[in-house]
Scaffold this active site. Structure first.
Site, mmCIF file in Angstrom:
data_model
loop_
_atom_site.group_PDB
_atom_site.id
_atom_site.type_symbol
_atom_site.label_atom_id
_atom_site.label_comp_id
_atom_site.label_asym_id
_atom_site.label_seq_id
_atom_site.Cartn_x
_atom_site.Cartn_y
_atom_site.Cartn_z
ATOM 1 N N THR A 99 -12.653 -33.061 -64.984
ATOM 2 C CA THR A 99 -12.306 -34.278 -64.048
ATOM 3 C C THR A 99 -12.245 -35.492 -64.656
ATOM 4 O O THR A 99 -11.487 -36.450 -64.635
ATOM 5 C CB THR A 99 -13.137 -34.174 -62.904
ATOM 6 O OG1 THR A 99 -13.217 -32.720 -62.425
ATOM 7 C CG2 THR A 99 -12.634 -34.894 -61.772
ATOM 8 N N THR A 100 -13.387 -35.941 -65.493
ATOM 9 C CA THR A 100 -13.565 -37.125 -66.134
ATOM 10 C C THR A 100 -12.375 -37.463 -67.374
ATOM 11 O O THR A 100 -12.025 -38.551 -67.559
ATOM 12 C CB THR A 100 -14.971 -36.953 -66.993
ATOM 13 O OG1 THR A 100 -16.011 -36.848 -66.238
ATOM 14 C CG2 THR A 100 -15.159 -38.406 -67.867
ATOM 15 N N TYR A 142 -10.550 -26.660 -52.324
ATOM 16 C CA TYR A 142 -9.738 -26.853 -51.274
ATOM 17 C C TYR A 142 -9.415 -25.141 -50.783
ATOM 18 O O TYR A 142 -9.426 -25.302 -49.290
ATOM 19 C CB TYR A 142 -8.278 -27.154 -51.738
ATOM 20 C CG TYR A 142 -7.703 -27.548 -50.702
ATOM 21 C CD1 TYR A 142 -7.843 -29.042 -49.732
ATOM 22 C CD2 TYR A 142 -6.363 -27.189 -50.257
ATOM 23 C CE1 TYR A 142 -7.063 -29.610 -48.835
ATOM 24 C CE2 TYR A 142 -5.568 -27.548 -49.315
ATOM 25 C CZ TYR A 142 -6.056 -28.761 -48.754
ATOM 26 O OH TYR A 142 -5.173 -29.201 -47.539
ATOM 27 N N TYR A 174 -18.193 -23.587 -63.773
ATOM 28 C CA TYR A 174 -18.372 -24.865 -63.531
ATOM 29 C C TYR A 174 -18.839 -24.679 -62.023
ATOM 30 O O TYR A 174 -17.854 -24.800 -60.901
ATOM 31 C CB TYR A 174 -17.319 -25.744 -63.589
ATOM 32 C CG TYR A 174 -17.483 -27.109 -63.224
ATOM 33 C CD1 TYR A 174 -18.818 -27.784 -62.828
ATOM 34 C CD2 TYR A 174 -16.257 -28.182 -63.186
ATOM 35 C CE1 TYR A 174 -18.790 -29.061 -62.852
ATOM 36 C CE2 TYR A 174 -16.619 -29.509 -63.048
ATOM 37 C CZ TYR A 174 -17.734 -30.031 -62.824
ATOM 38 O OH TYR A 174 -18.013 -31.393 -62.587
ATOM 39 N N ARG A 177 -17.440 -31.622 -54.947
ATOM 40 C CA ARG A 177 -15.988 -31.659 -55.163
ATOM 41 C C ARG A 177 -15.379 -30.284 -54.784
ATOM 42 O O ARG A 177 -14.112 -30.424 -54.004
ATOM 43 C CB ARG A 177 -15.612 -31.858 -56.815
ATOM 44 C CG ARG A 177 -15.893 -33.206 -57.161
ATOM 45 C CD ARG A 177 -15.401 -33.291 -58.706
ATOM 46 N NE ARG A 177 -15.625 -34.760 -59.078
ATOM 47 C CZ ARG A 177 -14.877 -35.684 -58.938
ATOM 48 N NH1 ARG A 177 -13.598 -35.746 -58.661
ATOM 49 N NH2 ARG A 177 -15.161 -37.134 -59.507
ATOM 50 N N LYS A 187 -21.961 -24.668 -65.976
ATOM 51 C CA LYS A 187 -22.237 -26.248 -65.945
ATOM 52 C C LYS A 187 -22.640 -26.531 -64.378
ATOM 53 O O LYS A 187 -21.753 -26.328 -63.213
ATOM 54 C CB LYS A 187 -21.070 -26.847 -66.128
ATOM 55 C CG LYS A 187 -21.086 -28.394 -65.978
ATOM 56 C CD LYS A 187 -19.693 -29.270 -66.122
ATOM 57 C CE LYS A 187 -19.965 -30.680 -65.854
ATOM 58 N NZ LYS A 187 -18.511 -31.527 -65.998
ATOM 59 N N ILE A 215 -23.178 -31.373 -69.765
ATOM 60 C CA ILE A 215 -21.906 -31.918 -69.963
ATOM 61 C C ILE A 215 -21.778 -33.144 -69.317
ATOM 62 O O ILE A 215 -22.023 -33.254 -68.364
ATOM 63 C CB ILE A 215 -20.998 -30.949 -69.317
ATOM 64 C CG1 ILE A 215 -21.102 -29.288 -70.013
ATOM 65 C CG2 ILE A 215 -19.516 -31.478 -69.535
ATOM 66 C CD1 ILE A 215 -20.219 -28.417 -69.597
#
Length: 290
Positions: free
Chosen positions: A43-44, A106, A132, A137, A160, A202
């Site tokens: 995402t970063t 989602y 992750y 999110r 993560k 991370i």
């Protein structure tokens, strides 16, 4: 293989185009500064606004430039497992060492659906997988018992953890007995997470202060907790200011102050307010980064 300071690598742009030369410079800089591993197109790295071809190209460039000097964990996640498999194939062809896969955002699967998602990825791909878990999110939370079940898949090798729950590594280590990488996904709690058995982070902050983040992780891995706490005290204002506005606008601006890349982000991430820029500059000056 997967331990220490693993940078959630920014994706530099020249205008709205991928800046391949800047990306190569960043890879070399991180390795020179002591970063232990590279995590592109998370995402970063603005994966939500990269095209499929750009996503695969970033992994290719990072893997090629790293040239085996440090491991590359390629962001390959999607709430559509078919797409996640496609990204995993790109990562394998590019020479990445592992893939990072997020829970199904989602569409919000239940715990059984989360297991089915990761099993489908595992069975259709060949690289090691880092799970992750980021409920803020993804909305869904991979519970410890579910992670333990996913970890029974042979090539699932780590997590993560961006839950913010410092009980997690303790609880999960009771259930997962094979060699497994517990990696924090939050700079602010990285030292505390490692106390609970974590082996790395991370990191977003590593984009801006790679040497200090690598030193921090080395201190925890060597059990030098008092020195790690003192360094984390120094780094905390930077951790905080880099999330003053939506990520990655803040670390990209900070990187521009270092002359490493443009501050440009793709919409819907917009330019920073001037007061935020001033705060970032002040904190970086206090840490003698600029």
């Amino acid at each position: 293989m997967f331990r220490g300071s693993l940078v959630a690598l920014l994706t530099p742009f020249d205008g709205d185009r991928l800046d391949e030369a800047a990306l190569r410079r960043l890879v070399d800089w991180h390795i020179d500064e002591g970063t232990h591993g590279l995590v592109p197109v998370g995402t970063t790295g603005e994966s939500p606004t990269l095209t499929h071809d750009e996503h695969c190209r970033v992994i290719e460039i990072v893997s090629e430039q790293a040239a085996g000097r440090v491991p590359v964990i390629a962001g390959a996640g999607s709430n559509n497992p078919v797409e996640a498999i496609e990204y995993s194939v790109c990562a394998q062809q590019a020479g990445a060492n592992a893939t990072l896969h997020v829970a199904g955002y989602y569409n919000r699967p239940n715990q059984e659906g989360l297991y089915a998602h990761f099993k489908m990825l595992h069975d259709a791909t060949e690289l090691p997988i880092i799970v992750y878990n980021i409920p803020p999110r993804a909305v869904v939370d991979i519970q410890p018992a579910t992670l333990a079940r996913i970890a029974e898949l042979p090539r699932v090798v780590g997590v993560k953890d961006a839950t913010g729950d410092l009980n997690r590594p303790w609880a999960e280590r009771q259930l997962i007995k094979k060699p497994f990488a517990w990696l924090s996904g939050e700079d602010g709690t990285a030292v505390s997470y490692n106390v609970g058995g974590g082996q790395g982070c991370i990191s977003v902050t590593a984009n801006v202060a790679p040497k200090l983040c690598a030193q921090l992780q080395d201190l925890t891995l060597n059990g030098n907790w008092e020195e790690a706490r003192a360094l984390q005290d120094k780094l905390l204002p930077l951790h905080q200011v880099l999330f003053a506005e939506p990520n990655p606008a803040c670390p990209k601006y900070a990187l521009s102050l270092l002359g490493m890349a443009s501050e440009h982000c793709r919409v819907p991430v917009v330019p920073l307010q001037q007061d935020t820029k001033a705060r970032i500059r002040r904190v970086m000056e206090e840490l003698e980064l600029i």
